[in-house]
Write a protein that holds these residues in place. Structure first.
Motif, mmCIF file in Angstrom:
data_model
loop_
_atom_site.group_PDB
_atom_site.id
_atom_site.type_symbol
_atom_site.label_atom_id
_atom_site.label_comp_id
_atom_site.label_asym_id
_atom_site.label_seq_id
_atom_site.Cartn_x
_atom_site.Cartn_y
_atom_site.Cartn_z
ATOM 1 N N MET A 118 0.850 -1.175 0.000
ATOM 2 C CA MET A 118 0.000 0.000 0.000
ATOM 3 C C MET A 118 0.896 1.238 0.000
ATOM 4 O O MET A 118 1.934 1.259 0.640
ATOM 5 C CB MET A 118 -0.923 -0.007 1.214
ATOM 6 N N GLU A 119 0.468 2.243 -0.702
ATOM 7 C CA GLU A 119 1.236 3.477 -0.821
ATOM 8 C C GLU A 119 1.151 4.291 0.468
ATOM 9 O O GLU A 119 0.137 4.293 1.150
ATOM 10 C CB GLU A 119 0.702 4.305 -1.982
ATOM 11 N N THR A 120 2.234 4.981 0.768
ATOM 12 C CA THR A 120 2.234 5.870 1.921
ATOM 13 C C THR A 120 1.643 7.220 1.519
ATOM 14 O O THR A 120 1.520 7.528 0.336
ATOM 15 C CB THR A 120 3.656 6.098 2.448
ATOM 16 N N GLY A 121 1.317 8.016 2.520
ATOM 17 C CA GLY A 121 0.774 9.342 2.242
ATOM 18 C C GLY A 121 1.724 10.187 1.426
ATOM 19 O O GLY A 121 1.316 10.904 0.508
ATOM 20 N N ALA A 122 3.016 10.093 1.730
ATOM 21 C CA ALA A 122 4.011 10.874 0.987
ATOM 22 C C ALA A 122 4.057 10.446 -0.475
ATOM 23 O O ALA A 122 4.187 11.286 -1.373
ATOM 24 C CB ALA A 122 5.386 10.729 1.628
ATOM 25 N N GLU A 123 3.936 9.139 -0.726
ATOM 26 C CA GLU A 123 3.957 8.652 -2.107
ATOM 27 C C GLU A 123 2.723 9.123 -2.870
ATOM 28 O O GLU A 123 2.821 9.515 -4.035
ATOM 29 C CB GLU A 123 4.041 7.126 -2.129
ATOM 30 N N ARG A 162 -7.525 11.977 -16.958
ATOM 31 C CA ARG A 162 -7.683 10.518 -17.103
ATOM 32 C C ARG A 162 -6.619 9.787 -16.293
ATOM 33 O O ARG A 162 -6.911 8.802 -15.638
ATOM 34 C CB ARG A 162 -7.615 10.111 -18.573
ATOM 35 N N ARG A 163 -5.388 10.282 -16.357
ATOM 36 C CA ARG A 163 -4.307 9.650 -15.579
ATOM 37 C C ARG A 163 -4.559 9.808 -14.083
ATOM 38 O O ARG A 163 -4.328 8.887 -13.309
ATOM 39 C CB ARG A 163 -2.958 10.263 -15.945
ATOM 40 N N ILE A 164 -5.037 10.984 -13.693
ATOM 41 C CA ILE A 164 -5.317 11.224 -12.278
ATOM 42 C C ILE A 164 -6.433 10.307 -11.804
ATOM 43 O O ILE A 164 -6.338 9.696 -10.745
ATOM 44 C CB ILE A 164 -5.654 12.707 -12.036
ATOM 45 N N ARG A 165 -7.488 10.195 -12.594
ATOM 46 C CA ARG A 165 -8.590 9.297 -12.229
ATOM 47 C C ARG A 165 -8.085 7.862 -12.105
ATOM 48 O O ARG A 165 -8.448 7.143 -11.170
ATOM 49 C CB ARG A 165 -9.718 9.380 -13.258
ATOM 50 N N ALA A 166 -7.218 7.444 -13.012
ATOM 51 C CA ALA A 166 -6.653 6.089 -12.961
ATOM 52 C C ALA A 166 -5.829 5.892 -11.685
ATOM 53 O O ALA A 166 -5.878 4.816 -11.073
ATOM 54 C CB ALA A 166 -5.810 5.822 -14.200
ATOM 55 N N MET A 167 -5.069 6.919 -11.279
ATOM 56 C CA MET A 167 -4.299 6.813 -10.033
ATOM 57 C C MET A 167 -5.235 6.635 -8.852
ATOM 58 O O MET A 167 -5.001 5.785 -7.989
ATOM 59 C CB MET A 167 -3.447 8.067 -9.813
ATOM 60 N N LEU A 168 -6.299 7.448 -8.794
ATOM 61 C CA LEU A 168 -7.252 7.347 -7.687
ATOM 62 C C LEU A 168 -7.888 5.959 -7.642
ATOM 63 O O LEU A 168 -8.013 5.357 -6.565
ATOM 64 C CB LEU A 168 -8.329 8.427 -7.819
ATOM 65 N N GLU A 169 -8.279 5.454 -8.797
ATOM 66 C CA GLU A 169 -8.893 4.117 -8.854
ATOM 67 C C GLU A 169 -7.907 3.040 -8.428
ATOM 68 O O GLU A 169 -8.263 2.124 -7.691
ATOM 69 C CB GLU A 169 -9.408 3.849 -10.267
ATOM 70 N N ARG A 170 -6.640 3.167 -8.863
ATOM 71 C CA ARG A 170 -5.626 2.168 -8.496
ATOM 72 C C ARG A 170 -5.431 2.135 -6.989
ATOM 73 O O ARG A 170 -5.366 1.070 -6.370
ATOM 74 C CB ARG A 170 -4.300 2.494 -9.195
ATOM 75 N N GLN A 192 -7.530 3.007 -4.664
ATOM 76 C CA GLN A 192 -8.704 2.425 -4.013
ATOM 77 C C GLN A 192 -8.730 0.917 -4.207
ATOM 78 O O GLN A 192 -9.089 0.176 -3.296
ATOM 79 C CB GLN A 192 -9.975 3.089 -4.517
ATOM 80 N N GLU A 193 -8.317 0.430 -5.379
ATOM 81 C CA GLU A 193 -8.238 -1.020 -5.615
ATOM 82 C C GLU A 193 -7.191 -1.665 -4.708
ATOM 83 O O GLU A 193 -7.325 -2.825 -4.328
ATOM 84 C CB GLU A 193 -7.903 -1.305 -7.080
ATOM 85 N N GLN A 194 -6.155 -0.901 -4.351
ATOM 86 C CA GLN A 194 -5.112 -1.416 -3.458
ATOM 87 C C GLN A 194 -5.527 -1.334 -1.995
ATOM 88 O O GLN A 194 -4.768 -1.702 -1.113
ATOM 89 C CB GLN A 194 -3.812 -0.621 -3.656
#
Length: 74
Positions: free
Chosen positions: A1-6, A22-30, A32-34
């Motif tokens: 899981m990613e840290t807050g700093a990451e 689109r890239r930002i939305r993909a990051m948010l979805e990734r 949440q999936e993690q």
């Protein structure tokens, strides 16, 4: 899981660069999936916005606010 700093670093890199929603939305979805809860993402993005405000980086602060809007559906 990613840290807050990451999380903050990845979002900041995107808003300083292309600001591709689109890239930002993909990051948010990734994240949440993690298993990163939306509430934590909101907290991290809010902290990043406040840090940018303290640095007088209004354009980047606004871009992070747009990311928050994507996340919360505003």
């Amino acid at each position: 899981m990613e840290t807050g700093a990451e999380i903050q670093r990845e979002v900041l890199a995107e808003v300083e660069g292309r600001r591709d929603h689109r890239r930002i939305r993909a990051m948010l979805e990734r994240w949440q999936e993690q298993g990163v809860p939306a509430e934590r993402l909101v907290d991290e993005l809010t902290d990043l916005m406040l840090d940018l405000r303290a640095q007088n980086r209004a354009d980047d602060e606004d871009a992070v606010a747009e990311v928050l809007d994507l996340l919360t559906g505003w």
